[in-house]
Design a protein around this motif. Sequence first.
Motif, PDB file in Angstrom:
ATOM      1  N   LEU A 312       0.930  -1.238   0.035  1.00 12.40           N
ATOM      2  CA  LEU A 312      -0.060   0.025  -0.124  1.00 12.40           C
ATOM      3  C   LEU A 312       0.840   1.379   0.082  1.00 12.40           C
ATOM      4  CD1 LEU A 312      -2.626  -0.900   2.711  1.00 12.40           C
ATOM      5  CD2 LEU A 312      -2.975  -1.024   0.105  1.00 12.40           C
ATOM      6  N   ALA A 313       0.408   2.213  -0.614  1.00 11.48           N
ATOM      7  CA  ALA A 313       1.191   3.597  -0.876  1.00 11.48           C
ATOM      8  C   ALA A 313       0.718   4.384   0.190  1.00 11.48           C
ATOM      9  CB  ALA A 313       0.745   3.992  -2.307  1.00 11.48           C
ATOM     10  N   GLY A 314       1.986   5.256   0.735  1.00  8.48           N
ATOM     11  CA  GLY A 314       1.257   6.521   1.456  1.00  8.48           C
ATOM     12  C   GLY A 314       0.522   6.070   2.714  1.00  8.48           C
ATOM     13  N   ASP A 315      -0.566   6.813   2.901  1.00  5.64           N
ATOM     14  CA  ASP A 315      -1.215   6.845   4.182  1.00  5.64           C
ATOM     15  C   ASP A 315      -1.867   5.353   3.995  1.00  5.64           C
ATOM     16  OD1 ASP A 315      -0.395   9.327   4.722  1.00  5.64           O
ATOM     17  OD2 ASP A 315      -2.335  10.206   4.023  1.00  5.64           O
ATOM     18  N   PHE A 316      -2.019   4.682   3.056  1.00  4.38           N
ATOM     19  CA  PHE A 316      -2.750   3.269   3.295  1.00  4.38           C
ATOM     20  C   PHE A 316      -1.940   2.152   3.731  1.00  4.38           C
ATOM     21  CE2 PHE A 316      -4.494   5.408  -0.505  1.00  4.38           C
ATOM     22  CZ  PHE A 316      -5.724   5.878   0.229  1.00  4.38           C
ATOM     23  N   SER A 317      -0.779   2.436   4.165  1.00  3.44           N
ATOM     24  CA  SER A 317       0.453   1.393   4.595  1.00  3.44           C
ATOM     25  C   SER A 317      -0.012   1.011   5.989  1.00  3.44           C
ATOM     26  CB  SER A 317       1.589   1.771   4.079  1.00  3.44           C
ATOM     27  OG  SER A 317       1.897   2.816   4.798  1.00  3.44           O
ATOM     28  N   LYS A 318      -0.618   1.653   6.801  1.00  2.00           N
ATOM     29  CA  LYS A 318      -0.564   1.405   8.356  1.00  2.00           C
ATOM     30  C   LYS A 318      -1.863   2.327   8.808  1.00  2.00           C
ATOM     31  CE  LYS A 318       3.059   4.370   9.585  1.00  2.00           C
ATOM     32  NZ  LYS A 318       4.546   4.678  10.209  1.00  2.00           N
ATOM     33  N   GLY A 319      -2.235   1.949   9.894  1.00  2.00           N
ATOM     34  CA  GLY A 319      -3.147   2.928  10.724  1.00  2.00           C
ATOM     35  C   GLY A 319      -4.375   2.604  10.256  1.00  2.00           C
ATOM     36  N   GLU A 320      -5.381   3.529  10.860  1.00  5.53           N
ATOM     37  CA  GLU A 320      -6.943   3.096  10.598  1.00  5.53           C
ATOM     38  C   GLU A 320      -7.310   3.489   9.419  1.00  5.53           C
ATOM     39  OE1 GLU A 320     -10.777   4.596  13.128  1.00  5.53           O
ATOM     40  OE2 GLU A 320      -9.362   6.029  12.758  1.00  5.53           O
ATOM     41  N   ASN A 321      -6.549   4.388   8.472  1.00  2.00           N
ATOM     42  CA  ASN A 321      -6.972   4.479   7.163  1.00  2.00           C
ATOM     43  C   ASN A 321      -6.585   3.362   6.278  1.00  2.00           C
ATOM     44  OD1 ASN A 321      -8.232   6.902   7.584  1.00  2.00           O
ATOM     45  ND2 ASN A 321      -6.432   8.134   6.839  1.00  2.00           N
ATOM     46  N   GLY A 322      -5.878   2.341   6.940  1.00  3.01           N
ATOM     47  CA  GLY A 322      -5.403   1.180   5.753  1.00  3.01           C
ATOM     48  C   GLY A 322      -6.231  -0.124   6.393  1.00  3.01           C
ATOM     49  N   GLU A 323      -7.312   0.264   6.867  1.00  6.78           N
ATOM     50  CA  GLU A 323      -8.086  -0.956   7.290  1.00  6.78           C
ATOM     51  C   GLU A 323      -9.659  -1.034   7.048  1.00  6.78           C
ATOM     52  OE1 GLU A 323      -8.156  -1.144  11.459  1.00  6.78           O
ATOM     53  OE2 GLU A 323      -6.079  -1.637  11.724  1.00  6.78           O
ATOM     54  N   LEU A 324     -10.196  -2.062   6.633  1.00  5.78           N
ATOM     55  CA  LEU A 324     -11.686  -2.109   6.186  1.00  5.78           C
ATOM     56  C   LEU A 324     -12.430  -1.958   7.728  1.00  5.78           C
ATOM     57  CD1 LEU A 324     -12.419  -4.844   3.619  1.00  5.78           C
ATOM     58  CD2 LEU A 324     -12.713  -2.381   3.485  1.00  5.78           C
ATOM     59  N   ASN A 325     -13.414  -1.133   7.790  1.00 11.39           N
ATOM     60  CA  ASN A 325     -14.327  -0.912   9.035  1.00 11.39           C
ATOM     61  C   ASN A 325     -15.563  -1.489   8.943  1.00 11.39           C
ATOM     62  OD1 ASN A 325     -12.536   1.466  10.284  1.00 11.39           O
ATOM     63  ND2 ASN A 325     -12.856   1.974   8.447  1.00 11.39           N
ATOM     64  N   PHE A 326     -15.292  -2.879   9.896  1.00  8.09           N
ATOM     65  CA  PHE A 326     -16.652  -3.749   9.187  1.00  8.09           C
ATOM     66  C   PHE A 326     -17.902  -3.092  10.308  1.00  8.09           C
ATOM     67  CE2 PHE A 326     -13.696  -6.339   7.649  1.00  8.09           C
ATOM     68  CZ  PHE A 326     -14.441  -7.154   6.478  1.00  8.09           C
ATOM     69  N   VAL A 327     -19.102  -3.162   9.671  1.00  6.97           N
ATOM     70  CA  VAL A 327     -20.076  -2.521  10.409  1.00  6.97           C
ATOM     71  C   VAL A 327     -21.336  -3.743  10.847  1.00  6.97           C
ATOM     72  CG1 VAL A 327     -20.078  -0.230   9.667  1.00  6.97           C
ATOM     73  CG2 VAL A 327     -21.466  -2.055   8.451  1.00  6.97           C
ATOM     74  N   ARG A 328     -20.745  -5.117  10.398  1.00  4.39           N
ATOM     75  CA  ARG A 328     -21.663  -6.065  10.692  1.00  4.39           C
ATOM     76  C   ARG A 328     -20.901  -7.257  11.202  1.00  4.39           C
ATOM     77  NH1 ARG A 328     -26.714  -6.074   7.996  1.00  4.39           N
ATOM     78  NH2 ARG A 328     -27.017  -8.376   8.353  1.00  4.39           N
ATOM     79  N   GLU A 329     -21.316  -7.839  12.562  1.00  5.50           N
ATOM     80  CA  GLU A 329     -20.368  -8.715  13.167  1.00  5.50           C
ATOM     81  C   GLU A 329     -20.347  -9.989  12.389  1.00  5.50           C
ATOM     82  OE1 GLU A 329     -22.044  -9.203  17.021  1.00  5.50           O
ATOM     83  OE2 GLU A 329     -21.566  -6.998  17.490  1.00  5.50           O
ATOM     84  N   ASP A 330     -21.212 -10.453  11.682  1.00  2.15           N
ATOM     85  CA  ASP A 330     -21.433 -11.766  10.955  1.00  2.15           C
ATOM     86  C   ASP A 330     -20.670 -11.847   9.569  1.00  2.15           C
ATOM     87  OD1 ASP A 330     -23.196  -9.806  10.027  1.00  2.15           O
ATOM     88  OD2 ASP A 330     -24.564 -11.619   9.437  1.00  2.15           O
ATOM     89  N   ARG A 331     -19.906 -10.518   9.249  1.00  2.00           N
ATOM     90  CA  ARG A 331     -19.093 -10.547   7.870  1.00  2.00           C
ATOM     91  C   ARG A 331     -17.648 -10.243   7.879  1.00  2.00           C
ATOM     92  NH1 ARG A 331     -24.088 -11.403   6.841  1.00  2.00           N
ATOM     93  NH2 ARG A 331     -25.165 -10.554   4.872  1.00  2.00           N
TER      94      ARG A 331
END
Length: 659
Positions: A312-331
């Motif tokens: 991942l480039a730049g800000d996407f390589s780490k931290g919160e911005n580099g994660e998917l934020n799931f809104v459903r526990e079953d997914r």
Amino acid sequence: MMAHKKPFFYIFTFFMLSICFVPIFGDTNGQILIRFKGFLSNNNALNNWVDESNLCNWSGLLCTNNNFYGLRLENMGLGGKIDVDTLFELTNLVSFSVMNNSFEGPMPEFKKLVKLRGLFLSNNKFSGEILDNGFEGMVNLKRVFLAGNEFNGHIPFSLASLTRLLDLDLHDNSFGGNIPEFQQNVFRFFDLSNNQLEGQIPISLSNEPLTSFSGNKGLCGKPLNPCNISPTKSIVHPNSPPSTQGNRNKHKRLLRVLIVVLAIVLLASIVALLFIQSRRRRRSVKQLKPILGLQQNSQKTQSFKETQSIDLAGDFSKGENGELNFVREDRGSFDLQDLLRASAEVLGSGSFGSTYKAMISNGPIVVVKRFRHMNNVGKNEFFEHMEKLGSLKHPNLLPLVAFYYKKEEKFLVYDYGENGSLASHLHGRNGIVLNWSTRLKIIKGVARGLSHLYEEFPKQNLPHGHLKSSNVILNNSFEPLLTEYGLIPMTNKNHAQQFMASYKSPEVTHFDRPNGKTDIWCLGILILELLTGKFPSNYLRHGKGGESSDLATWVNTVVREEWTGEVFDKDIMGTRNGEGEMLKLLRIGMFCCEWSVERRLDWKDALAKIEELKEKDSEDESFSYVSEGDLYSKGVTDDDFSFSVVTDSHVDKIGNVTD
């Protein structure tokens, strides 16, 4: 003695003929498809064409309710021969696509497949002239895509004579001659750009976008430049005075300069077209990494292993911005890296951004929607709203699975609907005919899903905000699932005014005042679209919708001034004992589309009336649409159909309605 031999001869002959012909006429769809596969080269993508008991799981097959209806063999590197005679044996085949492959040579005799509704051959190497009768008898064709090939000659008259044609894409070929008069004068999509066409554009096509004709140097007339008659050239006598000779030399110099300039422009255009064509070919199936702003590999093609190694480039390589934020526990069965490694297919590009189908290895199939105009709120508020949307649970809402936050744009991840959008079925993209019972089931599900949004967002005027047929997804049993709901609070207002369906309503068009019944107006338009089969053309215009070509206005005019059953889609006109219920739904739709907000149904009344509808009429309600007198004999009057149309005299009335 001879008399006794004749019966034996007949029996023997019949027996031998049966042995010869049973294998031919008794082949299953699976056997026919395997024979068709044998004519194809580089067919490794079809290696799972083996188990006939799981036919609908075969690569590239389109099915509904486990019934085969089409082939979508796209982006598979296929070549060889398309054996139309074998395809002819597939009696249910209504859609055929081999886009983005390597087929070459003349166009096969697809005219034998008279049941086809969609033919998609774009981005191959087909060449040569298509005969004038190349589409003869294909009266059901609604979509024809031949772009990005090497076809030449004139556009066949049999193609222009198709009366049900809605989408036509012939760009990037070498078609020449004049544009024929098309029987279908109003297209949903029309593109003849980058060919060698010449002459005046037919008046019936003058309202198509300018880009539909660009790249054809010999074309003129609206929407391009007017067709000017060239003045008669003067003949210069050898003994002309010096001044005349000087003018002639000056003209020659100007002509040379003009030729040089045109040559440069032409060369630049060719380079640009090659670049665009190259990008188009790469977009159809690609990885999601470039979409999310990842670094590019310098090589033109990459194996999956090479692609996975890109960081991942730049800000996407780490931290919160580099994660998917799931809104459903079953997914939460996959992460961002799984999504980035998934093979992805571009499903379309809408007013918000592109939509992708991502097939996660050892995981689910999901849809990723890119939103570029969601900067209306801050990060914390955005996260809270996404959590709220993720908490919604209803059988008629497409679940939001996760989101990816970036300041400039956002990505929302949804479950995948197996049967595409309602719009694709109503307007010919998938070639499936929706009968009355299916359409009734769909509209009931839509009303239930919308009502749930009203209950969950009681303080919002627009709990959905963008309700239209392309945002109604159908699952494998054709149950409707609403999508792109609840996004109004997150969306920039200027963008919402330009593109979102709710901003085409009369109260927003004239007074910029959405209210609690605005989504019901969108529901009414959807009902009329579902019953008539006509696309609401005002949805295509940017900015606030006008009433001049509004679908509701058209229905009201037809019903009041020239009532016939033709107001209904031809595909449901043959419904037995359902005409009365169809008429009831038409009336509900018209009252949902009332221009006067005071007279418009609210969501509770609309849901209750829709829930009362049945597939068949009761004995005392069944009637035909032969004449207007039949309607009055059942107590149906003009007042049952009338609803107010906005004119200058109605402005004050609507303006005084409160939220």
